[in-house]
Design an enzyme around this catalytic site. Structure first.
Site, PDB file in Angstrom:
ATOM      1  N   HIS A  82       0.720  -1.385   0.108  1.00 58.24           N
ATOM      2  CA  HIS A  82       0.009  -0.041  -0.032  1.00 58.24           C
ATOM      3  C   HIS A  82       0.875   1.468  -0.166  1.00 58.24           C
ATOM      4  CE1 HIS A  82      -2.818   3.133   1.195  1.00 58.24           C
ATOM      5  NE2 HIS A  82      -2.049   3.416   2.385  1.00 58.24           N
ATOM      6  N   TRP A 147       7.490  -0.042   3.588  1.00 57.63           N
ATOM      7  CA  TRP A 147       8.045   0.515   2.451  1.00 57.63           C
ATOM      8  C   TRP A 147       9.563   1.060   2.450  1.00 57.63           C
ATOM      9  CZ3 TRP A 147       9.199   5.486   0.582  1.00 57.63           C
ATOM     10  CH2 TRP A 147       9.239   6.620   1.750  1.00 57.63           C
ATOM     11  N   SER A 175      11.521   8.376 -13.138  1.00 63.62           N
ATOM     12  CA  SER A 175      11.891   9.943 -12.245  1.00 63.62           C
ATOM     13  C   SER A 175      12.830  10.476 -12.717  1.00 63.62           C
ATOM     14  CB  SER A 175      11.784   9.516 -10.770  1.00 63.62           C
ATOM     15  OG  SER A 175      10.554   8.834 -10.412  1.00 63.62           O
ATOM     16  N   HIS A 258      13.499  11.812   3.159  1.00 69.65           N
ATOM     17  CA  HIS A 258      13.035  13.220   3.696  1.00 69.65           C
ATOM     18  C   HIS A 258      12.882  13.940   2.240  1.00 69.65           C
ATOM     19  CE1 HIS A 258      11.011  15.863   6.069  1.00 69.65           C
ATOM     20  NE2 HIS A 258      11.605  16.745   5.500  1.00 69.65           N
ATOM     21  N   GLU A 260      12.308  13.048  -0.436  1.00 67.90           N
ATOM     22  CA  GLU A 260      11.184  12.510  -1.236  1.00 67.90           C
ATOM     23  C   GLU A 260       9.865  13.260  -0.787  1.00 67.90           C
ATOM     24  OE1 GLU A 260      10.725  10.355  -3.627  1.00 67.90           O
ATOM     25  OE2 GLU A 260       8.623   9.915  -3.431  1.00 67.90           O
ATOM     26  N   SER A 273      -1.364  26.810  -4.931  1.00 70.97           N
ATOM     27  CA  SER A 273      -0.787  28.539  -5.292  1.00 70.97           C
ATOM     28  C   SER A 273      -1.426  28.951  -6.613  1.00 70.97           C
ATOM     29  CB  SER A 273       0.582  28.616  -5.000  1.00 70.97           C
ATOM     30  OG  SER A 273       1.289  28.217  -4.112  1.00 70.97           O
ATOM     31  N   HIS A 307      15.866  12.774  11.513  1.00 70.94           N
ATOM     32  CA  HIS A 307      14.613  12.730  12.486  1.00 70.94           C
ATOM     33  C   HIS A 307      13.750  11.548  12.481  1.00 70.94           C
ATOM     34  CE1 HIS A 307      12.517  15.111   9.118  1.00 70.94           C
ATOM     35  NE2 HIS A 307      12.151  14.141   8.877  1.00 70.94           N
ATOM     36  N   HIS A 308      14.026  10.647  11.221  1.00 75.80           N
ATOM     37  CA  HIS A 308      13.128   9.608  11.406  1.00 75.80           C
ATOM     38  C   HIS A 308      13.827   8.533  12.161  1.00 75.80           C
ATOM     39  CE1 HIS A 308      10.558  10.608   8.039  1.00 75.80           C
ATOM     40  NE2 HIS A 308      11.621  11.526   7.572  1.00 75.80           N
ATOM     41  N   THR A 333       7.710  26.910   5.802  1.00 74.16           N
ATOM     42  CA  THR A 333       6.486  26.169   5.596  1.00 74.16           C
ATOM     43  C   THR A 333       5.414  27.035   6.253  1.00 74.16           C
ATOM     44  OG1 THR A 333       7.287  24.037   6.056  1.00 74.16           O
ATOM     45  CG2 THR A 333       4.872  24.236   5.911  1.00 74.16           C
ATOM     46  N   LYS A 336       4.560  29.913   3.923  1.00 72.78           N
ATOM     47  CA  LYS A 336       3.541  29.511   2.721  1.00 72.78           C
ATOM     48  C   LYS A 336       2.074  29.610   3.258  1.00 72.78           C
ATOM     49  CE  LYS A 336       4.757  27.550  -0.639  1.00 72.78           C
ATOM     50  NZ  LYS A 336       5.645  27.833  -1.979  1.00 72.78           N
ATOM     51  N   ARG A 455       2.335   1.122  14.961  1.00 69.04           N
ATOM     52  CA  ARG A 455       1.870   0.834  13.632  1.00 69.04           C
ATOM     53  C   ARG A 455       2.392  -0.565  12.796  1.00 69.04           C
ATOM     54  NH1 ARG A 455       6.227   4.638  10.082  1.00 69.04           N
ATOM     55  NH2 ARG A 455       5.026   3.653   8.196  1.00 69.04           N
TER      56      ARG A 455
HETATM   57  C1  HEM Z   1      -8.426   5.487   1.159  1.00 65.11           C
HETATM   58  C2  HEM Z   1      -7.293   6.099   1.848  1.00 65.11           C
HETATM   59  C3  HEM Z   1      -6.241   5.708   2.870  1.00 65.11           C
HETATM   60  C4  HEM Z   1      -6.353   4.690   3.772  1.00 65.11           C
HETATM   61  C5  HEM Z   1      -7.668   4.400   4.548  1.00 65.11           C
HETATM   62  C6  HEM Z   1      -5.139   4.401   4.253  1.00 65.11           C
HETATM   63  C7  HEM Z   1      -4.704   3.766   5.362  1.00 65.11           C
HETATM   64  C8  HEM Z   1      -3.429   3.391   5.813  1.00 65.11           C
HETATM   65  C9  HEM Z   1      -3.228   2.453   7.235  1.00 65.11           C
HETATM   66  C10 HEM Z   1      -4.249   2.123   8.030  1.00 65.11           C
HETATM   67  C11 HEM Z   1      -1.756   2.497   7.042  1.00 65.11           C
HETATM   68  C12 HEM Z   1      -1.130   1.972   8.269  1.00 65.11           C
HETATM   69  C13 HEM Z   1      -0.763   0.482   7.957  1.00 65.11           C
HETATM   70  C14 HEM Z   1      -0.073  -0.042   9.362  1.00 65.11           C
HETATM   71  O1  HEM Z   1       0.931   0.638   9.679  1.00 65.11           O
HETATM   72  O2  HEM Z   1      -0.353  -1.046   9.797  1.00 65.11           O
HETATM   73  C15 HEM Z   1      -1.247   3.108   6.041  1.00 65.11           C
HETATM   74  C16 HEM Z   1       0.036   3.183   5.744  1.00 65.11           C
HETATM   75  C17 HEM Z   1       0.588   3.982   4.749  1.00 65.11           C
HETATM   76  N1  HEM Z   1      -0.092   4.848   4.009  1.00 65.11           N
HETATM   77 FE1  HEM Z   1      -2.324   4.711   3.703  1.00 65.11          FE
HETATM   78  N2  HEM Z   1      -4.185   5.150   3.507  1.00 65.11           N
HETATM   79  C18 HEM Z   1      -4.696   5.795   2.362  1.00 65.11           C
HETATM   80  C19 HEM Z   1      -4.200   6.527   1.559  1.00 65.11           C
HETATM   81  C20 HEM Z   1      -2.781   6.650   1.409  1.00 65.11           C
HETATM   82  C21 HEM Z   1      -2.402   7.906   0.482  1.00 65.11           C
HETATM   83  C22 HEM Z   1      -3.152   8.579  -0.440  1.00 65.11           C
HETATM   84  C23 HEM Z   1      -0.975   7.602   0.600  1.00 65.11           C
HETATM   85  C24 HEM Z   1      -0.015   8.654  -0.074  1.00 65.11           C
HETATM   86  C25 HEM Z   1       1.105   8.299  -0.474  1.00 65.11           C
HETATM   87  C26 HEM Z   1      -0.672   6.670   1.357  1.00 65.11           C
HETATM   88  C27 HEM Z   1       0.605   6.504   2.126  1.00 65.11           C
HETATM   89  C28 HEM Z   1       0.855   5.466   2.903  1.00 65.11           C
HETATM   90  C29 HEM Z   1       2.299   5.082   3.762  1.00 65.11           C
HETATM   91  C30 HEM Z   1       3.677   5.537   2.667  1.00 65.11           C
HETATM   92  C31 HEM Z   1       2.112   3.956   4.669  1.00 65.11           C
HETATM   93  C32 HEM Z   1       3.247   3.533   5.190  1.00 65.11           C
HETATM   94  C33 HEM Z   1       3.358   2.143   4.835  1.00 65.11           C
HETATM   95  C34 HEM Z   1       4.469   1.476   5.551  1.00 65.11           C
HETATM   96  O3  HEM Z   1       4.338   1.294   6.800  1.00 65.11           O
HETATM   97  O4  HEM Z   1       5.284   0.992   5.267  1.00 65.11           O
HETATM   98  N3  HEM Z   1      -1.987   6.216   2.130  1.00 65.11           N
HETATM   99  N4  HEM Z   1      -2.293   3.481   5.179  1.00 65.11           N
HETATM  100 CU   LIG Z   2      11.368  13.511   7.173  1.00 65.85          CU
END
Ligand code: HEM
Ligand SMILES: [Cu+2]
Ligand SMILES: [Cu+2]
Lengths: 530, 382
Positions: A82, A147, A175, A258, A260, A273, A307-308, A333, A336, A455
């Site tokens: 995801h 990820w 990219s 970061h 990114e 804007s 910071h991560h 920020t 802006k 998480r």
């Molecule tokens: C329908 C909308 C969305 C829902 C319900 C949703 C839900 C979630 C949830 C519950 C997690 C946490 C999973 C966990 O830690 O166990 C997650 C992780 C994440 N989400 Fe979303 N998300 C949505 C949209 C997005 C969007 C638009 C992005 C844009 C980039 C995004 C990026 C991420 C990232 C980067 C993670 C971290 C994955 C990881 O832990 O490796 N999500 N999401």
């Molecule tokens: Cu960062």
């Protein structure tokens, strides 16, 4: 590049197809920035729905305590894929799609500087996408280590891990090529009279973003190549038993990671804007300070990466340095946000769908900014790192930030791209559903994180049950609402009230001087910018 | 500690309650005790300081939010086209722009100051009364009291049937272990952390301690808790399949109780030493082996012994498991480099190893009839 000598823009429309193939070949071989922009946008929309579907599965499993639908092996694959697909498949390509469509139109150029490279940048994406998604079906399933791909956990997996490294490499190549194209286009192909400080804000943000991309994608490539050799060729970059250092990976990764996040937000700033002055019917407040703010955010983004990693146990000096630099980012920020508010002040404001998305962006992104400030403080971060508070934080900046700005941008430019007005009423319904469902989904996650829910867990203690159930219900509504978005977009593509050259009376950038949709080759004679 | 009152999903009425929560929306639902919206009640000085710092920042952010968004709201209401408002033309104002750069700098300095002092005290692990080595393993914690000859594993004790919803969930679902860490109240405890396989993170929210445990490296952290009680937390760094099932439980006891507890542990160690060389019956070994398997092996090799195709091999019908005893003992003792199969020789006692191997060789469709004794294990240890 196009060699047509026809100068009347409207007439070009018919002539331009002289040499261009039709049907599938038109899209496969296209070197036209508009076609390629469209391809990017559809690709990212598909990936958005795919990764969104994974999010629905995650929220379904987390609806109640206990394991109902997925074993932890599968759950970890869902969260990892995801995140990975949302970032690399949905948000980034859609922003490149915007750049493809809008940069040439906004600077009065006929096309991108390297049209063939442009074609290649795009067509790498579906290849990488298929490779990535196919890992769900290989033995052992898709990657499941987050990820962020931290070793040593990333060493413990099957063939999917190597396939995903390859896919990310391909995405990175795409990219970088896209970014080079954008930089060259902006620097060399502006209409006469358009100095750098007269460029539309969207073009500025993309120029800076493209430099960020060129700088950090190779760093990611290094990091994952080292993972690949550690996995397959007996190196020990990240293996302590061979003299390596697993934390080193995190440094390299976040040196990419970061910047990114700014790659995903700066063009969104540009979109917002552009939209806010249009519907406030008033010029953008503080243009110059906006440009400097974006540039300083980009610069600072290179010196905040650790910071991560506050919980990895850095020395005191390291923790303090990264805390201070991170807090500094709040200043540009903040500028802006203040500028957007000042643009609204004493305007003549109307609330079309793009404006609604932009206003929600300003408010919700700011909340994400505040939670970011909370996380910048080392002691507080140590409590909240790797909890749902972080999940809430980055969805406020990524979903209500990037994704909602992108949706606003789609509504804003759809009339230009298709020649038809979208359904305003449905657009507004989509907006309100998204905004409300978004907050129901993600606001409670702040509370979950504060109360101590980590998480990336498939099951949780009972004290977290209520908020998780609320978040899941919100999530389902949020996901379903996006189907409405798809419907509105398709409806608009297929027909609707003619948009005319300039559907928004407050807009003043160059694309609005063109017909809607613009001719296949626009600005064959450059406009003069005063 | 947060209180777990009322709500048990999987019990009657929970569904009705949840439906009500949705129906009546958030506000009345907040009245129910479980909607914790803040950091947990701090138990250590550090956690208290973090709590206060977080509250301070939250209030500042709220103030800024109001200062910024009230004008925006006013503009959205008053300066609308639909009420006939004409747009002004201004697009710059140097004075304002300088002001809103300088003021945030001052606010940030105000935030950074208390944070800096707190970071420094969190980092100060000197002058501790007691040092405990914490090792993260997939998916359990090992505690070793340095200089005391006390060392044990702490496994999740939530039964699988609760996780699978076949039994209603207990009060401390997923936050309970077979053997908690025991520490004395009022003393400065220093933890030194490492891991044997992947990165884990040891976290007890009420203590304000979260520290990654990194294989091959040593990190440290400290806490001092005055209030006697049981405190719970979890592993906070994704560490694989069992990441969600790796709780941390700490019993803080009075120094007197702590002394007694230490004595008991030493007696236990002595008793185990006395059993060396003892031989066991099949039934004994299988019963113990089943427990060891459930605690250590089940996440990968599955309760059915069928593994997960492509990731973790099946033990049911495996050539190694039904082949020579020595090969089987070796892989469990030494693991297999560069795979998820860890060297359990370092984690489990001879008796536990003998039991789990006997269990594997005589379960599912495996019917070797072999008995592996602790002495067999000791003989193959290198
Ligand atoms: C329908 C909308 C969305 C829902 C319900 C949703 C839900 C979630 C949830 C519950 C997690 C946490 C999973 C966990 O830690 O166990 C997650 C992780 C994440 N989400 Fe979303 N998300 C949505 C949209 C997005 C969007 C638009 C992005 C844009 C980039 C995004 C990026 C991420 C990232 C980067 C993670 C971290 C994955 C990881 O832990 O490796 N999500 N999401
Ligand atoms: Cu960062
Ligand atoms: Cu873990």
């Amino acid at each position: 590049m196009n060699t047509s000598t026809v100068s009347n823009a409207a007439a070009v429309h018919d002539h331009a197809h002289d040499h261009a193939p039709t049907g599938v070949m038109r899209w496969l071989t296209s070197t036209n920035h508009k076609d390629i922009g469209t391809l990017y946008l559809w690709f990212s929309l598909f990936m958005f729905f795919f990764a969104g579907a994974l999010a629905m599965l995650i929220r379904a499993e987390l609806f109640q305590p206990g394991l109902q639908l997925f074993q932890p092996t599968v759950f970890n694959q869902l969260t990892t894929m995801h995140g990975l697909i949302m970032i690399f498949g949905a948000i980034m390509p859609s922003l490149v799609g915007f750049a493809n469509w809008q940069v040439p139109l906004m600077i009065g150029a006929p096309d991108m500087a390297f049209p063939r490279l442009n074609n290649w940048s795009f067509w790498l994406l579906p290849a990488a996408g298929v490779l990535l998604i196919s890992t769900f079906f290989v033995p052992g399933g898709a990657i499941a280590g987050g990820w962020t791909m931290y070793p040593p956990l990333f060493m413990q997996g099957g063939i999917a891990y190597d396939m995903s490294i390859l896919a990310v490499h391909i995405l990175g190549v795409s990219s970088i090529m896209g970014a080079i194209n954008i930089i060259v286009t902006i620097l060399n192909m502006r209409a006469p009279g358009m100095t750098l400080m007269k460029m539309p804000m969207f073009v500025w943000t993309w120029l800076i973003t493209a430099f960020l991309l060129v700088a950090v994608m190779p760093v990611l490539a290094c990091a994952i190549t080292m993972l690949l050799t550690d996995r397959n060729f007996g190196t020990h970059f990240f293996d302590a038993s061979g003299g390596g250092d697993p934390v080193m990976f995190q440094h390299v990764f976040w040196f990419f990671g970061h910047p990114e996040v700014y790659i995903m937000i700066l063009p969104a700033f540009g979109i917002v804007s552009t939209i806010i002055p249009t519907f406030a019917r008033k010029p953008l407040f503080g243009y110059v300070s906006m440009v400097y703010a974006v540039a300083s955010i980009a610069f600072l983004s290179f010196i905040v990466w650790a910071h991560h990693m506050f919980t990895t146990g850095m020395p005191l000096g390291g923790q303090l340095f990264f805390m201070y630099t991170t807090m500094l980012i709040a200043i540009p920020t903040g500028i802006k946000v203040f500028n957007w508010v000042a643009t609204l002040w004493r305007g003549s404001i109307s609330f079309e769908t793009p404006m609604l998305f932009s206003l929600a962006f300003v408010f919700l992104f700011t909340i994400g900014g505040f939670s970011g400030l909370v996380l910048a403080l080392v002691p507080v971060d140590i409590q909240l790192q790797d909890t749902y508070y972080v999940v809430a934080h980055f969805h406020y900046v990524l979903f209500s930030g990037s994704a909602m700005a992108i949706m606003g941008g789609v509504y804003y430019w759809l009339p230009k791209w298709t020649g038809h007005m979208y359904d305003e009423k449905l657009g507004k319904v989509h907006f309100w559903l998204t905004a409300i469902a978004f907050n129901i989904t993600f606001f409670p996650m702040h509370f979950l994180g504060l109360a101590g829910m980590p998480r990336r867990i498939p099951d949780y203690a009972l004290q977290f049950a209520e908020f998780n159930m609320i978040a899941s219900l919100g999530g389902f509504l949020l996901g379903a609402s996006q189907l409405l978005f798809l419907y509105v977009v398709i409806k608009c593509v297929r027909g609707g009230i003619a948009a005319g050259n300039q559907p928004w009376d407050g807009a003043d950038t160059l694309e609005w001087t063109q017909t809607s949709p613009p001719p296949y080759h626009s600005f064959v004679t450059p406009p003069l910018v005063k | 500690m947060p209180k777990y009152t009322g709500r048990r999903l999987g019990q009657p009425f929970s569904a009705i309650r949840s439906l009500c929560a949705i129906f009546f929306g958030l506000i009345p639902a907040l009245a129910w005790a479980d909607f914790a919206v803040n950091l947990p009640q701090p138990a250590s000085g550090l956690a208290q300081d973090i709590f206060d710092l977080h509250s301070l920042i939250l209030w500042i952010c709220l103030a800024i939010l109001i200062v910024v968004f009230v004008p925006m709201l006013i503009a959205l209401i008053r300066h609308r086209k639909s009420v006939g408002h004409q747009a002004a033309k201004f697009h710059d104002n140097l004075g304002v722009e300088i002001a809103w750069t300088i003021v945030p700098v001052l606010i940030l300095i105000g935030m950074a100051w208390p944070a800096t002092r707190l970071v420094a005290s969190m980092k100060d692990t000197s002058k501790s009364d007691l040092t405990i080595k914490v090792t993260g393993h997939q998916w359990k914690w090992e505690y070793e009291y340095l200089g005391e000859d006390i060392r044990f594993m702490s496994n999740s004790s939530t039964p699988k049937v609760q996780i699978d919803g076949e039994q209603s969930k207990g009060e401390h679902y997923l936050l309970e272990v077979d053997r908690p860490l025991v520490v004395p109240a009022g003393q400065k405890v220093r933890l030194v952390l490492t891991a044997s396989d992947v990165i884990h993170a040891w976290w007890v929210p009420a203590f304000g301690v979260k520290q990654d445990a990194i294989p091959g490296f040593i990190r440290d952290a400290w806490f001092k808790v005055d209030q006697v009680g049981t405190y719970r937390g979890q592993c906070a760094e994704l560490c694989g399949v069992g990441h969600g099932f790796m709780p941390v439980v700490v019993d803080v006891v009075s120094p007197e109780q702590f002394a007694t507890w230490k004595q008991e542990q030493k007696t236990l160690v002595a008793a185990a030493a006395a059993n060396v060389g003892k031989t066991y019956e099949m039934a004994e070994l299988k019963a113990l082996g089943e427990k060891v398997y459930a605690a250590n092996c089940v996440a990968c090799h599955q309760p059915t012994g069928m593994g997960v195709p492509g990731a973790f091999p099946a033990l049911n019908g495996s050539a190694i498991v039904s082949g020579e005893k020595a090969g089987h003992i070796d892989i469990v003792l030494n693991g297999k480099a560069a795979t998820a199969m860890a060297a359990f020789g370092k984690q489990l006692s001879d008796l536990d190893l003998a039991a789990v191997i006997t269990y594997e060789r005589n379960s599912w469709n495996n019917t070797t009839g072999d008995l592996v004794q602790p002495a067999d294990i000791a003989a193959r240890r290198r």
